[in-house]
Motif scaffolding. Structure first.
Motif, PDB file in Angstrom:
ATOM      1  N   SER A 140       1.003  -1.152   0.072  1.00 30.39           N
ATOM      2  CA  SER A 140       0.029   0.001  -0.065  1.00 30.39           C
ATOM      3  C   SER A 140       1.030   1.315   0.036  1.00 30.39           C
ATOM      4  CB  SER A 140      -0.722  -0.035   1.263  1.00 30.39           C
ATOM      5  OG  SER A 140      -1.519   1.174   1.286  1.00 30.39           O
ATOM      6  N   TYR A 141       0.508   2.054  -0.669  1.00 31.65           N
ATOM      7  CA  TYR A 141       1.266   3.424  -1.104  1.00 31.65           C
ATOM      8  C   TYR A 141       0.537   4.571  -1.008  1.00 31.65           C
ATOM      9  CZ  TYR A 141       5.014   6.647  -2.047  1.00 31.65           C
ATOM     10  OH  TYR A 141       5.767   7.759  -1.997  1.00 31.65           O
ATOM     11  N   THR A 142       0.693   5.779  -0.283  1.00 33.91           N
ATOM     12  CA  THR A 142      -0.134   7.045  -0.181  1.00 33.91           C
ATOM     13  C   THR A 142       0.637   8.068  -0.217  1.00 33.91           C
ATOM     14  OG1 THR A 142      -1.816   6.158   1.175  1.00 33.91           O
ATOM     15  CG2 THR A 142      -1.781   8.262   0.836  1.00 33.91           C
ATOM     16  N   LEU A 154       9.812   3.892  -0.637  1.00 39.00           N
ATOM     17  CA  LEU A 154      10.021   3.211  -1.903  1.00 39.00           C
ATOM     18  C   LEU A 154       9.967   1.642  -1.036  1.00 39.00           C
ATOM     19  CD1 LEU A 154      13.358   2.046  -1.163  1.00 39.00           C
ATOM     20  CD2 LEU A 154      13.534   4.354  -1.534  1.00 39.00           C
ATOM     21  N   TYR A 155       9.482   0.859  -1.903  1.00 35.81           N
ATOM     22  CA  TYR A 155       9.699  -0.725  -1.492  1.00 35.81           C
ATOM     23  C   TYR A 155      10.083  -1.600  -2.794  1.00 35.81           C
ATOM     24  CZ  TYR A 155       5.124  -0.005  -3.840  1.00 35.81           C
ATOM     25  OH  TYR A 155       4.214   0.173  -4.986  1.00 35.81           O
ATOM     26  N   ILE A 167      12.996  -4.585   0.721  1.00 31.83           N
ATOM     27  CA  ILE A 167      13.745  -3.357   1.077  1.00 31.83           C
ATOM     28  C   ILE A 167      12.258  -2.428   1.188  1.00 31.83           C
ATOM     29  CG2 ILE A 167      13.961  -2.429  -1.046  1.00 31.83           C
ATOM     30  CD1 ILE A 167      16.176  -0.413   0.102  1.00 31.83           C
ATOM     31  N   VAL A 168      12.064  -1.659   2.347  1.00 31.33           N
ATOM     32  CA  VAL A 168      11.040  -0.585   2.543  1.00 31.33           C
ATOM     33  C   VAL A 168      12.045   0.968   2.964  1.00 31.33           C
ATOM     34  CG1 VAL A 168       9.282   0.473   4.009  1.00 31.33           C
ATOM     35  CG2 VAL A 168       9.233  -1.936   2.806  1.00 31.33           C
ATOM     36  N   GLY A 169      12.027   1.908   2.300  1.00 34.82           N
ATOM     37  CA  GLY A 169      12.811   2.984   2.563  1.00 34.82           C
ATOM     38  C   GLY A 169      12.004   4.376   2.618  1.00 34.82           C
ATOM     39  N   ASP A 170      12.665   5.442   2.922  1.00 32.72           N
ATOM     40  CA  ASP A 170      12.189   6.865   3.225  1.00 32.72           C
ATOM     41  C   ASP A 170      13.026   7.806   2.624  1.00 32.72           C
ATOM     42  OD1 ASP A 170      10.631   9.055   3.568  1.00 32.72           O
ATOM     43  OD2 ASP A 170      10.191   8.699   5.597  1.00 32.72           O
ATOM     44  N   VAL A 171      12.984   8.276   1.624  1.00 33.34           N
ATOM     45  CA  VAL A 171      13.975   9.351   1.309  1.00 33.34           C
ATOM     46  C   VAL A 171      13.683  10.752   1.951  1.00 33.34           C
ATOM     47  CG1 VAL A 171      14.925  10.905  -0.598  1.00 33.34           C
ATOM     48  CG2 VAL A 171      14.255   8.393  -0.994  1.00 33.34           C
ATOM     49  N   GLN A 172      14.782  11.188   2.712  1.00 34.25           N
ATOM     50  CA  GLN A 172      14.441  12.713   3.037  1.00 34.25           C
ATOM     51  C   GLN A 172      13.966  13.673   1.965  1.00 34.25           C
ATOM     52  OE1 GLN A 172      18.150  15.064   3.574  1.00 34.25           O
ATOM     53  NE2 GLN A 172      17.315  16.123   5.433  1.00 34.25           N
ATOM     54  N   GLY A 173      13.111  14.244   2.435  1.00 33.59           N
ATOM     55  CA  GLY A 173      12.488  15.558   1.401  1.00 33.59           C
ATOM     56  C   GLY A 173      11.365  14.810   0.629  1.00 33.59           C
ATOM     57  N   ALA A 342       3.148   7.332   2.733  1.00 34.98           N
ATOM     58  CA  ALA A 342       2.946   6.376   3.871  1.00 34.98           C
ATOM     59  C   ALA A 342       2.964   4.925   3.042  1.00 34.98           C
ATOM     60  CB  ALA A 342       1.643   6.427   4.819  1.00 34.98           C
ATOM     61  N   ALA A 343       4.056   4.304   3.255  1.00 41.78           N
ATOM     62  CA  ALA A 343       4.142   3.044   2.457  1.00 41.78           C
ATOM     63  C   ALA A 343       4.106   1.825   3.522  1.00 41.78           C
ATOM     64  CB  ALA A 343       5.305   2.991   1.633  1.00 41.78           C
ATOM     65  N   MET A 344       3.430   0.725   3.192  1.00 38.25           N
ATOM     66  CA  MET A 344       3.349  -0.605   4.000  1.00 38.25           C
ATOM     67  C   MET A 344       3.593  -1.665   2.866  1.00 38.25           C
ATOM     68  SD  MET A 344       0.113   0.236   6.584  1.00 38.25           S
ATOM     69  CE  MET A 344      -0.917   0.896   5.367  1.00 38.25           C
ATOM     70  N   LEU A 345       4.468  -2.683   3.534  1.00 37.71           N
ATOM     71  CA  LEU A 345       4.503  -4.029   2.850  1.00 37.71           C
ATOM     72  C   LEU A 345       4.509  -5.081   3.703  1.00 37.71           C
ATOM     73  CD1 LEU A 345       5.621  -5.430   0.295  1.00 37.71           C
ATOM     74  CD2 LEU A 345       7.955  -5.077   1.189  1.00 37.71           C
ATOM     75  N   LEU A 346       3.170  -5.633   3.316  1.00 40.13           N
ATOM     76  CA  LEU A 346       2.854  -6.983   4.018  1.00 40.13           C
ATOM     77  C   LEU A 346       3.277  -8.181   3.468  1.00 40.13           C
ATOM     78  CD1 LEU A 346       1.061  -7.909   6.443  1.00 40.13           C
ATOM     79  CD2 LEU A 346      -0.838  -8.113   4.899  1.00 40.13           C
ATOM     80  N   LEU A 347       4.030  -9.105   4.342  1.00 36.46           N
ATOM     81  CA  LEU A 347       4.500 -10.528   3.879  1.00 36.46           C
ATOM     82  C   LEU A 347       3.952 -11.413   4.600  1.00 36.46           C
ATOM     83  CD1 LEU A 347       7.938  -9.017   3.427  1.00 36.46           C
ATOM     84  CD2 LEU A 347       6.826  -9.763   1.402  1.00 36.46           C
ATOM     85  N   ARG A 348       3.225 -12.585   4.089  1.00 29.16           N
ATOM     86  CA  ARG A 348       2.791 -13.502   4.944  1.00 29.16           C
ATOM     87  C   ARG A 348       3.506 -14.809   4.611  1.00 29.16           C
ATOM     88  NH1 ARG A 348      -3.902 -12.920   4.600  1.00 29.16           N
ATOM     89  NH2 ARG A 348      -3.932 -11.116   6.276  1.00 29.16           N
ATOM     90  N   TYR A 349       3.803 -15.624   5.600  1.00 24.34           N
ATOM     91  CA  TYR A 349       4.622 -16.887   5.528  1.00 24.34           C
ATOM     92  C   TYR A 349       3.498 -18.077   5.421  1.00 24.34           C
ATOM     93  CZ  TYR A 349       8.938 -19.738   5.976  1.00 24.34           C
ATOM     94  OH  TYR A 349       9.936 -20.553   5.548  1.00 24.34           O
TER      95      TYR A 349
END
Length: 361
Positions: A140-142, A154-155, A167-173, A342-349
């Protein structure tokens, strides 16, 4: 709200005709002494605000005919008032047509930019695979920028020979500069994820790539994760909010590193390499990686979003629906537009089938 917008649009489209009708009635009732006739130019004026140039021209012609009819009815063409009213209608119509033409060009340019943004979104933040190794994924990305599809978060998920890497990251700015930096990080991650045998080497590749591109004290916070053959997830945290592990009983845990590594772009001057750390991650459990647009979201009283208390929202059997439920709850909690991406990455085993070997991939 969606139903109200079309109704509002239809009302604006009929507004020029309604205004001219009101002017005509008022002029007839009040007589020639009040001077309502020049107000007929409001018709093409409003038409120029919400319609195309052809529609504006037609309303201008209708206003001019109305002006002539009322002028003859009031006997105003025996003096200057009738002609001045006609001149005002023609002048406003010309201005409205010019404004409609310029607005049409701007809307065409905006549509072109949006189409380019959609292409950039598919290239930069391409859809994650529905399944990768033993994992099921949803994202999910908003964006905090109005009308934007992408931003500084980013993801990515890559099924590599060394395990499934995320990877999930957040760029400054924010803005285009942040998007450009996010593209650098994702490009480096997608290549290095297949080549580097461990997360430390992967992180070092990302650090070098970011350091070459960023200037001054700009940086990128990020968390790297790897799920291999064993029932565990290995993390490398570069100053990013900790991931959330949701156990089968619904309890949430936030694995913390022994020490946080500096954000990407600031780590070349630090001593030593960041240390990876592991946490148990077994079939039936869930892993949520997210950015600070989630963990630092606040309600109207300034309270942070209680992510751990909302782990129960991820119980839906479909990962996409579960993540949508969490995102909708976040929007309700903030009760307004997001102040940060706001980014969310959900992973289910996946659960193993009875015939599947434990630890198999």
């Amino acid at each position: 709200m969606a139903a109200q917008k079309p109704q509002r649009g239809r009302a604006l489209l009929w507004l020029p005709a309604a205004v001219m009708a009101v002017v005509a009635v008022a002029d007839i009732v009040s007589g020639p002494g009040v001077g309502f006739l020049p107000l007929a130019s409001l018709g093409p004026a409003f038409a120029g605000l919400v319609g195309g140039w052809r529609r504006t021209a037609w309303f201008g012609l209708a206003a001019l005919l109305l002006c002539v009819a009322l002028g003859l009815y009031d006997g105003l063409f025996q003096e200057r008032r009738g002609f001045l009213a006609m001149v005002s209608v023609v002048g406003v119509t010309c201005a409205g047509v010019a404004a409609a033409v310029m607005r049409g060009r701007q809307e065409a340019e905006l549509a072109s930019v949006r189409s380019i943004a959609e292409v950039a979104q598919r290239v930069l933040l391409r859809p994650v695979p529905l399944t990768a190794g033993p994992l099921q994924a949803a994202v999910s990305y908003t964006s905090a920028v109005a009308e934007a599809r992408i931003g500084g978060d980013l993801y990515e998920v890559v099924a590599s020979p060394h395990g499934v890497r995320m990877i999930v990251g957040d760029v400054q700015g924010k803005g285009l500069a942040a998007v450009e930096t996010a593209a650098v990080v994702l490009g480096a991650f997608r290549e290095a994820a297949h080549d580097e045998p461990d997360l430390v080497g992967l992180g070092e590749r990302l650090e070098r790539s970011v350091a070459r591109e960023l200037e001054g004290e700009k940086f990128v916070t990020a968390v790297l994760a790897e799920v291999g053959a064993r029932h565990e997830a290995v993390f490398l945290n570069y100053g990013h909010p900790p991931p959330m592990l949701v156990r089968e009983d619904g309890t949430a845990h936030f694995p913390q590193p022994p020490a946080y590594a500096p954000p990407l772009g600031l780590g070349l001057h630090s001593e030593g390499s960041p240390k990876p750390f592991a946490a148990g991650f077994a079939p039936g459990e869930q892993l949520l990686l997210y950015t600070d647009g989630v963990s630092e979201a606040r309600d109207r009283h300034g309270e942070f979003y209680p992510l751990g208390d909302r782990a129960g929202l991820l119980k839906d059997s479909d990962a996409r629906s579960a993540l949508d439920a969490l995102r909708e709850d976040l929007v309700r909690y903030t009760a307004g537009p997001p102040h940060d991406d706001a980014a969310m990455l959900l992973l289910r085993y996946h659960r193993h089938t009875p015939g599947e070997r434990a630890g198999g991939r």
